[in-house]
Design an enzyme around this catalytic site. Sequence first.
Site, PDB file in Angstrom:
ATOM      1  N   GLU A 200      -3.821   7.619  -5.312  1.00 42.43           N
ATOM      2  CA  GLU A 200      -3.969   6.899  -6.583  1.00 42.43           C
ATOM      3  C   GLU A 200      -5.179   7.417  -7.355  1.00 42.43           C
ATOM      4  O   GLU A 200      -6.275   7.478  -6.805  1.00 42.43           O
ATOM      5  CB  GLU A 200      -4.109   5.393  -6.320  1.00 42.43           C
ATOM      6  CG  GLU A 200      -2.863   4.806  -5.665  1.00 42.43           C
ATOM      7  CD  GLU A 200      -2.934   3.293  -5.468  1.00 42.43           C
ATOM      8  OE1 GLU A 200      -4.008   2.703  -5.733  1.00 42.43           O
ATOM      9  OE2 GLU A 200      -1.932   2.698  -5.063  1.00 42.43           O
TER      10      GLU A 200
ATOM     11  N   ARG B   1       0.845  -1.188   0.000  1.00 43.43           N
ATOM     12  CA  ARG B   1       0.000   0.000   0.000  1.00 43.43           C
ATOM     13  C   ARG B   1       0.883   1.240   0.000  1.00 43.43           C
ATOM     14  O   ARG B   1       1.903   1.298   0.691  1.00 43.43           O
ATOM     15  CB  ARG B   1      -0.935   0.023   1.222  1.00 43.43           C
ATOM     16  CG  ARG B   1      -2.099  -0.958   1.131  1.00 43.43           C
ATOM     17  CD  ARG B   1      -3.071  -0.581   0.021  1.00 43.43           C
ATOM     18  NE  ARG B   1      -4.247  -1.442  -0.026  1.00 43.43           N
ATOM     19  CZ  ARG B   1      -4.354  -2.555  -0.725  1.00 43.43           C
ATOM     20  NH1 ARG B   1      -3.307  -2.961  -1.431  1.00 43.43           N
ATOM     21  NH2 ARG B   1      -5.472  -3.256  -0.726  1.00 43.43           N
TER      22      ARG B   1
ATOM     23  N   HIS C 231      -1.038   0.112  -9.863  1.00 41.98           N
ATOM     24  CA  HIS C 231      -1.680  -0.781  -8.892  1.00 41.98           C
ATOM     25  C   HIS C 231      -2.384  -1.919  -9.645  1.00 41.98           C
ATOM     26  O   HIS C 231      -3.535  -2.250  -9.375  1.00 41.98           O
ATOM     27  CB  HIS C 231      -2.686  -0.022  -8.018  1.00 41.98           C
ATOM     28  CG  HIS C 231      -2.965  -0.711  -6.718  1.00 41.98           C
ATOM     29  ND1 HIS C 231      -3.389  -0.045  -5.592  1.00 41.98           N
ATOM     30  CD2 HIS C 231      -2.876  -2.030  -6.351  1.00 41.98           C
ATOM     31  CE1 HIS C 231      -3.562  -0.892  -4.592  1.00 41.98           C
ATOM     32  NE2 HIS C 231      -3.258  -2.106  -5.027  1.00 41.98           N
TER      33      HIS C 231
END
Length: 352
Positions: free
Chosen positions: A274, A245, A293
Amino acid sequence: MTGERFTAGVSRDFLDAHGRNVWGDIRLGELDAAGVDWHYLPRDTGELLAADVDGLDAVLFAGPAVTERTFAGAARPPALFARFGVGYDTVDLDACTRHGSLVTITPDGARRPVATAALTLLLAVLHNLAAKDRLVREARWAEKEQWMGLGLTGRRVGLLGLGNTARDLVGLLRPFEVDVVAYDPYCPPETAEELGVRLADADTVMAEADAVIVMCALTEETHHLVDARRLSLMMRTAVLLNVARGPIVDEAALVEALRLRRIRAAGLDVFETEPPAPGHPLLTLDNVTLSPHALAWTDEMSAGNGGSAVRAVLDVAAGRVPRFVVNRAVLDEPRLVDRLGSRAAARTEAPV
């Protein structure tokens, strides 16, 4: 609940603008085979509200947050929120527990895909793959001598976190004959010993490893675990990777370390925000390899995460406690106990 058809909702972020499931086969057919009445939730939302889930028995979800507002005014909130993935930092576990809702994750489905993604990113960073790709695309072939890579064999790999996924990565690393050192205060020493991994504190991992890979969960304890001070402990030839993360790494401190070449390079599949804003410094640096991601986003992960989440739904439909419950305190909540008991009783009378 006894005798009623079990109902489940699936978050709409699995679908594209045309209503197609972009994750492919996430094993929803197993819900059909079990007689579960399921549907995609009507709204694509970043936060599940009571109106989205009230009256459902279970929700299988990926991106939306589960908060106190998920339960506000709900007459019958779901007995289960089955997260498609391993992270649950956007889920208010206390609220779920208070309202008698189980929360599950899918570590068995994500384990190998994320471990493989970590190895992929490690090799890409060590071999300067992104930079070499740019050389070809920008007709800078003659500059290739400036981008000699580092071999992985015989290096020391440091892991921040030695959970299931990191343990799988240790197995993938064995052919490279690396030395592995890890920081994980919750890993039993005997487990690390069986893996051939040396446990150490976070500072030691940062200082001794040729490559540090962030693989721990995001908690209050791990927020900015990798900060400016710990980055300063790394060797100038070392690389940092984050496949966990974004907020575990102090991004501003990392940018400074990369810009001044205090560390060799970085590889990031996750970010503090993000997506990162246009013009973010990370987007301009030549010694960082980036992924949106999605590095572990494969058919293997779709089927693995989906199958695990579906199994959690089917367990609750049968009155069983699912395997990967993260808010274990909810198991003592009378509302949940009654609902599971009703499903178990119904199961003995007729198929779900």
